[in-house]
Design a protein around this motif. Structure first.
Motif, short mmCIF file in Angstrom:
data_model
loop_
_atom_site.label_atom_id
_atom_site.label_comp_id
_atom_site.label_asym_id
_atom_site.label_seq_id
_atom_site.Cartn_x
_atom_site.Cartn_y
_atom_site.Cartn_z
N ARG A 116 -4.43 -6.16 7.26
CA ARG A 116 -3.37 -5.18 7.03
C ARG A 116 -2.22 -5.46 7.99
O ARG A 116 -2.41 -5.71 9.18
N ARG A 117 -0.99 -5.42 7.48
CA ARG A 117 0.18 -5.65 8.30
C ARG A 117 1.27 -4.64 7.92
O ARG A 117 1.29 -4.10 6.81
N THR A 118 2.18 -4.40 8.86
CA THR A 118 3.31 -3.50 8.64
C THR A 118 4.59 -4.32 8.69
O THR A 118 4.80 -5.09 9.63
N GLU B 111 3.59 -0.80 4.46
CA GLU B 111 2.26 -1.17 4.90
C GLU B 111 1.57 -1.88 3.74
O GLU B 111 1.65 -1.40 2.59
N ILE C 87 -8.53 0.92 2.47
CA ILE C 87 -8.31 1.04 3.91
C ILE C 87 -7.89 2.46 4.23
O ILE C 87 -7.07 3.05 3.53
N TRP D 116 -1.46 -5.30 2.47
CA TRP D 116 -2.47 -6.31 2.80
C TRP D 116 -1.81 -7.68 2.70
O TRP D 116 -1.37 -8.10 1.63
N CYS D 117 -1.71 -8.38 3.84
CA CYS D 117 -1.04 -9.68 3.91
C CYS D 117 -2.06 -10.78 3.67
O CYS D 117 -3.06 -10.89 4.42
N PRO E 250 -5.24 -4.41 -2.99
CA PRO E 250 -5.57 -4.30 -1.56
C PRO E 250 -6.93 -3.65 -1.37
O PRO E 250 -7.35 -2.81 -2.16
N ILE F 249 0.83 -1.21 0.00
CA ILE F 249 0.00 0.00 0.00
C ILE F 249 0.86 1.25 0.00
O ILE F 249 0.67 2.15 -0.81
N ARG G 4 -3.27 4.62 8.26
CA ARG G 4 -3.06 4.76 9.70
C ARG G 4 -2.47 6.13 10.00
O ARG G 4 -1.59 6.62 9.30
#
Length: 347
Positions: free
Chosen positions: A202-204, A193, A225, A195-196, A222, A182, A228
């Motif tokens: 969502r993961r970092t 960042e 979203i 999309w896993c 993705p 993303i 953040r």
């Protein structure tokens, strides 16, 4: 905070070009294009009018917004008509040439960008004269993170999915994942960042923990979203995350400084009872081992027992190793077993 300021500066430099080419752009569209919230964009727009080619009023950027659209009143303020010729000192030209040559070697760099960079470097070399010769004797080699960054940047630009082998310190393991990237951002370290598909969330990902990366031919898609808000830092526990209670002694008070927490109550003799939230309570076992006698997990009970068990296993392993080392040092000479106390007694 310094990392956020650097990230904001890079973004605002791109904003200048972006807004110059899109008069009357919608706030929501610009925020989405840069992967930030509308509040973050408005904050950037509050700073831009203080920037320009000089401190003369006509050269400052006259950019404003009514909350829905963005207008640039004097787009020529950053153009060739008002900007003075760029002048570089010898050390500045050298640094720029060395950096340009290094970036041009990055794996994963888009070929169009690489060719544009090489053309700009050639022009700078011609203008720099003798300085260019001196800079050619210097070179820079990027660490592995540089190559990962280039691959992620390319994947975002081309909307392609990524395959990763990623190290998770909380579980102390490498996992294989497919990720729809993303955005890239920096908060102390550089992160992606995305999309896993393994977690379906969502993961970092910290780039220096990526062991291997490949661009896939699959299109990244993705879900939409909301970006953040990182103004409060990278780690922002959610209200629904499990609650953990940790008690620390005077030597463990630093935990309250480094971990976001709901409360920190004073205990007798300088200790603290810290209540915090984390999506992965198991990751705090490592904290408990690090604290040793200076801290313990109180709740939840299952996590407290898990931490005690991990501590006992670590202590047992240490004691076994110590016994083995003592046996080797006291009972073995030159690879042959000798009874303790007999060394030197044989003629």
């Amino acid at each position: 905070m310094a990392a956020n300021a650097i990230d904001q500066t890079r973004r605002m430099l791109s904003l200048v070009t972006y807004l110059r080419e899109r008069p009357g752009a919608h706030v929501a569209d610009v925020a989405r294009a840069f992967g930030i919230t509308e509040d973050e964009l408005i904050s950037d727009l509050d700073v831009l009018p203080m920037c320009g080619t000089s401190f003369r009023g006509g050269d400052l950027l006259d950019i404003d917004t009514d909350g829905e659209r963005i207008w640039w009143r004097n787009p020529d303020a950053s153009g060739e008509s008002t900007a003075e010729p760029l002048r570089l000192a010898a050390d500045e030209a050298t640094a720029l040439l060395v950096a340009a040559r290094a970036v041009a070697t990055l794996p994963g760099l888009r070929e169009g960008d690489r060719q544009a960079l090489l053309r700009a470097t050639a022009k700078l070399e011609a203008a720099a004269g003798e300085v260019a010769g001196a800079s050619s004797r210097l070179s820079v080699t990027f660490e592995s993170e540089g190559g990962v960054f280039a691959d992620v940047d390319r994947a975002i630009a081309e909307r392609r999915r990524l395959w990763l082998r990623y190290y998770s310190p909380a579980r102390d393991e490498l996992t294989e994942r497919k990720v729809d990237p993303i955005r890239l951002f920096a908060v102390g370290h550089t992160y992606m960042e995305g999309w896993c598909h393994l977690s379906e969330a969502r993961r970092t990902f910290r780039l220096d923990r990526v062991a291997e990366i490949r661009l896939l031919d699959e299109r990244a898609d993705p879900p939409a979203i909301e970006p953040r808000d990182l103004s409060e830092g990278l780690v922002q526990p959610a209200a629904e995350d499990p609650e953990v209670v940790v008690e620390v002694g005077p030597g463990g008070r630093w935990v309250a400084e480094y971990y976001p927490h709901d409360s920190a109550e004073e205990l007798p003799e300088g200790g603290l009872r810290i209540t915090l939230r984390t999506p992965d309570p198991g990751s705090l076992r490592r904290l408990a081992l690090r604290l040793g006698r200076e801290g313990r997990i109180v709740a939840p009970v299952e996590l407290a027992e898990s931490a005690r068990r991990a501590a006992r296993e670590a202590l047992a392993g240490y004691e076994d190793q110590a016994v083995e080392d003592t046996a080797v040092a006291g009972g073995t000479v030159g690879g042959g077993a000798v009874e303790s106390g007999t060394v030197g007694e044989q003629g």
